[in-house]
Scaffold this motif. Structure first.
Motif, PDB file in Angstrom:
ATOM      1  N   GLY A 198     133.746 -82.490   9.607  1.00 38.96           N
ATOM      2  CA  GLY A 198     133.071 -83.389   8.689  1.00 38.96           C
ATOM      3  C   GLY A 198     132.750 -82.714   7.373  1.00 38.96           C
ATOM      4  O   GLY A 198     132.961 -83.288   6.289  1.00 38.96           O
ATOM      5  N   TYR A 199     132.261 -81.468   7.447  1.00 43.41           N
ATOM      6  CA  TYR A 199     131.921 -80.738   6.228  1.00 43.41           C
ATOM      7  C   TYR A 199     133.176 -80.391   5.426  1.00 43.41           C
ATOM      8  O   TYR A 199     133.199 -80.521   4.199  1.00 43.41           O
ATOM      9  CB  TYR A 199     131.159 -79.460   6.582  1.00 43.41           C
ATOM     10  CG  TYR A 199     130.892 -78.581   5.385  1.00 43.41           C
ATOM     11  CD1 TYR A 199     129.999 -78.984   4.391  1.00 43.41           C
ATOM     12  CD2 TYR A 199     131.546 -77.361   5.228  1.00 43.41           C
ATOM     13  CE1 TYR A 199     129.768 -78.191   3.282  1.00 43.41           C
ATOM     14  CE2 TYR A 199     131.316 -76.560   4.125  1.00 43.41           C
ATOM     15  CZ  TYR A 199     130.426 -76.982   3.159  1.00 43.41           C
ATOM     16  OH  TYR A 199     130.200 -76.202   2.052  1.00 43.41           O
ATOM     17  N   THR A 200     134.231 -79.955   6.116  1.00 40.40           N
ATOM     18  CA  THR A 200     135.448 -79.539   5.421  1.00 40.40           C
ATOM     19  C   THR A 200     136.154 -80.718   4.770  1.00 40.40           C
ATOM     20  O   THR A 200     136.555 -80.661   3.597  1.00 40.40           O
ATOM     21  CB  THR A 200     136.401 -78.836   6.408  1.00 40.40           C
ATOM     22  OG1 THR A 200     135.729 -77.740   7.028  1.00 40.40           O
ATOM     23  CG2 THR A 200     137.626 -78.309   5.681  1.00 40.40           C
ATOM     24  N   LEU A 201     136.311 -81.819   5.512  1.00 44.59           N
ATOM     25  CA  LEU A 201     137.041 -82.966   4.977  1.00 44.59           C
ATOM     26  C   LEU A 201     136.233 -83.753   3.953  1.00 44.59           C
ATOM     27  O   LEU A 201     136.817 -84.489   3.142  1.00 44.59           O
ATOM     28  CB  LEU A 201     137.466 -83.893   6.121  1.00 44.59           C
ATOM     29  CG  LEU A 201     138.466 -83.303   7.113  1.00 44.59           C
ATOM     30  CD1 LEU A 201     138.815 -84.318   8.195  1.00 44.59           C
ATOM     31  CD2 LEU A 201     139.726 -82.820   6.401  1.00 44.59           C
ATOM     32  N   SER A 202     134.908 -83.629   3.986  1.00 46.26           N
ATOM     33  CA  SER A 202     134.092 -84.333   2.990  1.00 46.26           C
ATOM     34  C   SER A 202     133.955 -83.537   1.701  1.00 46.26           C
ATOM     35  O   SER A 202     133.293 -83.991   0.758  1.00 46.26           O
ATOM     36  CB  SER A 202     132.701 -84.621   3.563  1.00 46.26           C
ATOM     37  OG  SER A 202     131.975 -83.426   3.790  1.00 46.26           O
ATOM     38  N   ASP A 235     130.370 -88.998   0.547  1.00 42.82           N
ATOM     39  CA  ASP A 235     129.016 -89.508   0.323  1.00 42.82           C
ATOM     40  C   ASP A 235     128.001 -88.831   1.240  1.00 42.82           C
ATOM     41  O   ASP A 235     126.808 -88.804   0.935  1.00 42.82           O
ATOM     42  CB  ASP A 235     128.969 -91.023   0.558  1.00 42.82           C
ATOM     43  CG  ASP A 235     129.677 -91.794  -0.542  1.00 42.82           C
ATOM     44  OD1 ASP A 235     129.850 -91.232  -1.651  1.00 42.82           O
ATOM     45  OD2 ASP A 235     130.060 -92.953  -0.311  1.00 42.82           O
ATOM     46  N   ARG A 236     128.480 -88.289   2.357  1.00 35.80           N
ATOM     47  CA  ARG A 236     127.599 -87.659   3.345  1.00 35.80           C
ATOM     48  C   ARG A 236     127.809 -86.152   3.400  1.00 35.80           C
ATOM     49  O   ARG A 236     127.473 -85.498   4.388  1.00 35.80           O
ATOM     50  CB  ARG A 236     127.848 -88.281   4.728  1.00 35.80           C
ATOM     51  CG  ARG A 236     127.528 -89.766   4.778  1.00 35.80           C
ATOM     52  CD  ARG A 236     128.138 -90.441   5.986  1.00 35.80           C
ATOM     53  NE  ARG A 236     127.762 -91.862   6.056  1.00 35.80           N
ATOM     54  CZ  ARG A 236     128.335 -92.832   5.378  1.00 35.80           C
ATOM     55  NH1 ARG A 236     129.337 -92.538   4.538  1.00 35.80           N
ATOM     56  NH2 ARG A 236     127.951 -94.080   5.488  1.00 35.80           N
ATOM     57  N   HIS A 237     128.366 -85.593   2.336  1.00 33.21           N
ATOM     58  CA  HIS A 237     128.684 -84.159   2.316  1.00 33.21           C
ATOM     59  C   HIS A 237     127.437 -83.300   2.523  1.00 33.21           C
ATOM     60  O   HIS A 237     127.488 -82.277   3.214  1.00 33.21           O
ATOM     61  CB  HIS A 237     129.359 -83.814   0.988  1.00 33.21           C
ATOM     62  CG  HIS A 237     129.981 -82.455   0.957  1.00 33.21           C
ATOM     63  ND1 HIS A 237     130.829 -81.995   1.943  1.00 33.21           N
ATOM     64  CD2 HIS A 237     129.881 -81.445   0.048  1.00 33.21           C
ATOM     65  CE1 HIS A 237     131.221 -80.765   1.651  1.00 33.21           C
ATOM     66  NE2 HIS A 237     130.662 -80.408   0.514  1.00 33.21           N
TER      67      HIS A 237
END
Length: 270
Positions: A198-202, A235-237
C-alpha cells in the motif's frame, strides 16, 4: 490598503511579539509526529545492529529488517539470494544492500518530507505559526539535493517489497510437519506485506510512472485505469506510511520474540 498606499503612508506589517495567536493545540500534531518517527528510528536502529533473533527456522519466519539476508553469518535457509563469501564486520547490517535504499526511499518520500520538515525542522511547524528560521532556502542546499532521487529509490523499494512478499509466501509452506501451515506469524507477515505494498504503490512517483507523462488519457485507457487506481491509493499515502512502519515493528518484534524463545507461534492450521 494597496502596496502603493502603504508606501505613501509608511505603513508596515503588524509586529506580533507572540509566536502565534492560535489558541488550539496546534503543537499536538508535530509532537506526535516527532515521537512516532523517533520511536521507529530508535527501534529499527537497535534491531538492525543487534544482529540476532531475526530468523525462526521452524516456520521460516524472517524479519523484514534482515531481508534479504546477505552476510556470511546469516542462516543458510534465511539467505534467499545466497550469502556473500566474507563475514560482515560487527555493526554492519546483514541486509546491507537493501536497508540504505529503503531508508532513502522513506526519507525522500513526499509525505515524510512534510512530516519531518514541519515537526523537526519547523518549516513551518503549523499554519499561522511563526517559524524560527530567518530565511527560506527550500531544497537547494547540498544535503537536500538527494531528495530529487526519490523516483529512483522507488524502483529499489519495489524490488525489495517483492522480496518481502516472497519471504511471506514461503513461510506458509513450512508448517509444523514441514507442509502447508498457518500460524499467527504468517498473518502478521501478511498484514505487513499488504501495508508495504500500500505504501509503495501509493507513492507519488508510482502515480507519475502510471500516467504522469501522458498527453491524452483517451489514447491510453489501460494506463489511465492504472493511474486512477494509484491515485486512489495516493490519497491515503500518509496512512500507509504510518501503518507500514507500525507493521514493520510489529512483525520484527514478533519474530524476535519467537527467535529468542520468549514466545511460541500460535498455530491455526498444522
Amino acid at each position: 490598503m494597496t502596496p502603493d498606499d502603504s508606501a505613501r503612508t509608511g505603513a508596515v506589517r503588524a509586529r506580533i511579539p507572540r509566536r502565534t495567536l492560535r489558541t488550539d493545540r496546534w503543537w499536538l500534531g508535530p509532537v506526535l509526529t516527532t515521537a512516532g518517527l523517533a520511536a521507529f528510528v530508535v527501534y529499527a536502529t537497535f534491531r538492525v545492529f543487534q544482529q540476532d533473533h531475526y530468523w525462526v527456522a521452524e516456520h521460516h519466519y524472517l524479519t523484514p529488517f534482515y531481508s534479504p539476508c546477505l552476510a556470511q553469518q546469516c542462516a543458510p535457509e534465511a539467505a534467499l539470494f545466497g550469502r556473500l563469501p566474507v563475514e560482515f564486520p560487527p555493526l554492519v547490517p546483514y541486509a546491507l544492500l537493501s536497508l540504505p535504499f529503503l531508508l532513502l526511499f522513506r526519507v525522500t518520500c513526499y509525505y515524510y518530507r512534510k512530516a519531518y520538515y514541519r515537526s523537526i525542522w519547523q518549516a513551518p511547524t503549523a499554519c499561522a505559526v511563526r517559524e524560527p528560521h530567518s530565511r527560506y532556502t527550500g531544497e537547494t542546499r547540498p544535503l537536500m539535493l538527494p531528495q530529487n532521487g526519490h523516483r529512483y529509490f522507488f524502483y529499489v523499494a519495489l524490488a525489495i517489497t517483492l522480496v518481502n512478499t516472497w519471504d511471506t509466501a514461503v513461510a506458509f509452506f513450512h508448517g509444523t510437519d514441514g507442509g502447508f501451515g498457518i500460524g499467527l506469524g504468517n498473518l502478521v507477515m501478511v498484514v505487513n506485506v499488504l501495508m508495504l505494498w500500500g505504501y509503495t504503490l501509493s507513492c507519488h512517483s508510482c502515480r507519475h510512472i502510471m500516467g504522469g507523462r501522458l498527453r491524452s488519457f483517451g489514447r491510453h485507457p489501460v494506463r489511465y485505469w492504472m493511474w486512477s487506481r494509484v491515485s486512489t491509493l495516493n490519497d491515503r499515502h500518509m496512512y500507509f506510511g504510518w501503518f507500514s512502519i507500525a507493521s514493520l515493528m510489529a512483525t520484527d518484534a514478533y519474530v524476535a520474540l519467537m527467535a529468542s524463545g520468549t514466545i511460541t507461534d500460535l498455530r491455526i492450521l498444522n
